[in-house]
Design a protein around this motif. Structure first.
Motif, mmCIF file in Angstrom:
data_model
loop_
_atom_site.group_PDB
_atom_site.id
_atom_site.type_symbol
_atom_site.label_atom_id
_atom_site.label_comp_id
_atom_site.label_asym_id
_atom_site.label_seq_id
_atom_site.Cartn_x
_atom_site.Cartn_y
_atom_site.Cartn_z
ATOM 1 N N THR A 228 4.849 -7.827 -4.825
ATOM 2 C CA THR A 228 5.358 -9.051 -5.714
ATOM 3 C C THR A 228 6.407 -9.163 -6.187
ATOM 4 O O THR A 228 7.010 -8.135 -6.869
ATOM 5 N N GLN B 225 -7.110 -3.202 6.169
ATOM 6 C CA GLN B 225 -7.367 -4.475 5.097
ATOM 7 C C GLN B 225 -6.944 -4.350 3.652
ATOM 8 O O GLN B 225 -6.405 -4.979 2.942
ATOM 9 N N GLU B 226 -7.796 -3.417 3.185
ATOM 10 C CA GLU B 226 -7.658 -2.919 1.852
ATOM 11 C C GLU B 226 -6.301 -2.768 1.368
ATOM 12 O O GLU B 226 -5.552 -3.151 0.596
ATOM 13 N N ARG B 227 -5.747 -1.701 2.356
ATOM 14 C CA ARG B 227 -4.187 -1.290 2.237
ATOM 15 C C ARG B 227 -3.270 -2.426 2.388
ATOM 16 O O ARG B 227 -2.478 -2.653 1.389
ATOM 17 N N MET B 228 -3.683 -3.382 3.090
ATOM 18 C CA MET B 228 -2.632 -4.566 3.064
ATOM 19 C C MET B 228 -2.834 -5.534 2.122
ATOM 20 O O MET B 228 -1.708 -5.826 1.288
ATOM 21 N N LYS B 229 -3.894 -5.349 1.255
ATOM 22 C CA LYS B 229 -4.031 -6.417 -0.028
ATOM 23 C C LYS B 229 -3.359 -5.553 -1.113
ATOM 24 O O LYS B 229 -2.648 -6.063 -1.801
ATOM 25 N N THR B 230 -3.569 -4.101 -1.233
ATOM 26 C CA THR B 230 -2.841 -3.568 -2.367
ATOM 27 C C THR B 230 -1.388 -3.515 -2.123
ATOM 28 O O THR B 230 -0.845 -3.668 -3.173
ATOM 29 N N CYS B 231 -1.084 -3.345 -0.749
ATOM 30 C CA CYS B 231 0.596 -3.350 -0.747
ATOM 31 C C CYS B 231 1.052 -4.722 -0.864
ATOM 32 O O CYS B 231 2.198 -4.902 -1.586
ATOM 33 N N ASN B 232 0.484 -5.875 -0.739
ATOM 34 C CA ASN B 232 0.724 -7.122 -0.962
ATOM 35 C C ASN B 232 0.766 -7.452 -2.532
ATOM 36 O O ASN B 232 1.843 -8.142 -2.866
ATOM 37 N N VAL B 233 0.173 -6.973 -3.208
ATOM 38 C CA VAL B 233 0.087 -6.965 -4.702
ATOM 39 C C VAL B 233 1.220 -6.153 -5.093
ATOM 40 O O VAL B 233 2.129 -6.625 -6.179
ATOM 41 N N ASP B 234 1.545 -4.939 -4.557
ATOM 42 C CA ASP B 234 2.710 -4.094 -5.246
ATOM 43 C C ASP B 234 4.067 -4.801 -4.866
ATOM 44 O O ASP B 234 4.970 -4.489 -5.451
ATOM 45 N N LYS C 99 -11.409 -1.835 8.180
ATOM 46 C CA LYS C 99 -11.425 -2.208 6.774
ATOM 47 C C LYS C 99 -10.585 -1.526 5.763
ATOM 48 O O LYS C 99 -10.080 -2.181 4.639
#
Length: 77
Positions: free
Chosen positions: A59, A48-57, A45
């Motif tokens: 951009t 997955q949260e780290r992946m979401k954050t990194c994806n946003v960063d 979990k």
């Protein structure tokens, strides 16, 4: 001691397994099984949260720049 030419760095899953295994020291049987299940689940979990954050960063970044950024971002604790 360095890594041999064919050795690869451990994957995130392998690192998580090692961490959970260390934390489970002294536990046995069902207690250990439950602990490992919970530890591994929580780790996934967090990843997955780290992946979401990194994806946003990431951009706006493309190609090698994005790949390098994501690699470094996902290594952070």
């Amino acid at each position: 001691m360095g890594m041999a030419a064919g050795d690869k760095a451990p994957t995130a899953q392998q690192k998580l397994m090692g961490t959970c295994n260390t934390e489970a020291t002294g536990k046995k049987g069902d207690e250990r099984k439950e602990f490992m299940k919970s530890c591994l689940s929580d780790g996934k979990k967090r990843q997955q949260e780290r992946m979401k954050t990194c994806n946003v960063d990431a951009t706006g970044k493309k190609g090698d720049e994005r790949k390098a950024f994501m690699s470094e971002c996902l290594k952070k604790d």
